[in-house]
Design an enzyme around this catalytic site. Sequence first.
Site, short mmCIF file in Angstrom:
data_model
loop_
_atom_site.label_atom_id
_atom_site.label_comp_id
_atom_site.label_asym_id
_atom_site.label_seq_id
_atom_site.Cartn_x
_atom_site.Cartn_y
_atom_site.Cartn_z
N SER A 140 0.86 -1.19 0.00
CA SER A 140 0.00 0.00 0.00
C SER A 140 0.89 1.23 0.00
CB SER A 140 -0.86 0.00 1.27
OG SER A 140 -1.48 1.25 1.45
N TYR A 153 -0.96 -0.99 10.43
CA TYR A 153 -1.12 -1.30 9.00
C TYR A 153 0.06 -0.72 8.21
CZ TYR A 153 -3.43 -1.19 4.35
OH TYR A 153 -3.75 -1.34 3.02
#
Length: 265
Positions: A140, A153
């Site tokens: 990401s 995350y």
Amino acid sequence: MEIQNKTVLLTGASRGIGLYIAKTLANAGAVLIGLARSEDGLNATKAEIENEGGTFHTLSFDLNNISGLSELVEQATAINGEIDILVNNAGIERYSKYQNYSADEVRDVLNVNLRAPLELSRLLLPTMLERGGHIVTVASLAGKKGMAYNTPYSASKAGLIMWTDGMRQELRGTKVSISVICPGYISDTGMFHDSHVDPPALLGTSKPQAVADAVLKAIKNNSAEIIVNNGPMKPLLALGQISPTFGDALVRKFGVSEVSKKRIK
Ligand SMILES: NC(=O)c1ccc[n+]([C@@H]2O[C@H](COP(=O)([O-])OP(=O)(O)OC[C@H]3O[C@@H](n4cnc5c(N)ncnc54)[C@H](OP(=O)(O)O)[C@@H]3O)[C@@H](O)[C@H]2O)c1
């Protein structure tokens, strides 16, 4: 690597971006083994793919179970022979101020997003090194620049990006290649879409098919890293590397932290 008739183990295949990746690789002639927890979700993906003439096998498994991955790999290879391509796509995110996370929440994010892909790769590599193979991981942009209120995350995705970076150098000259995909905000399906929060206006969103196309391209061309985002993201990331606090100012200007704050449950 050519994709026709290759066996692909794809995690996160029950919904979201995984469905697009599964369809794209199946259309390119791969035999898919899709992994996720939800049997219903996997069966829905299977039905869509078989409807289009593709092949999709389901494997229901919880990636939190790191020590069970060795047996999982045995189950996967019993389906259609050795795995040629591993696509680490499954991921979870939990939004919170860091001190408010439980230890279990932090563990789960690191297990599913980081430890499971590394362990699956470790288990599959010996055979891949003999036969050839490709590992693609969906990270990401949150692994390129830290994301407030979503920091475990970010840590997991940064870990994936750096692990891939090191592995690419380690695997140079072998039969195995490795790629990482870094999407920004994705529309239409997936974890951001499901949050029903508007994206930062200046950043916008990309389509899930763009991530699937990036996975296909990475396997075919042995791409090191592909960023999936509208606009010129690489120069902004480079500026953030030169000056992290200038990077913080850019992120504030784009409104990323405000969007993340809205996603705290
Ligand atoms: N959507 C975005 O905007 C965006 C942006 C950047 C990066 N990404 C990355 O893209 C990847 C796919 O995300 P997505 O948006 O498609 O997410 P999603 O719609 O939430 O789907 C996540 C997938 O991961 C699986 N999964 C979650 N926890 C699991 C577990 N414990 N064990 C096994 N499978 C598990 C889910 O299946 P089950 O629930 O059935 O287990 C599902 O198939 C992720 O790595 C994510 O970080 C997404």
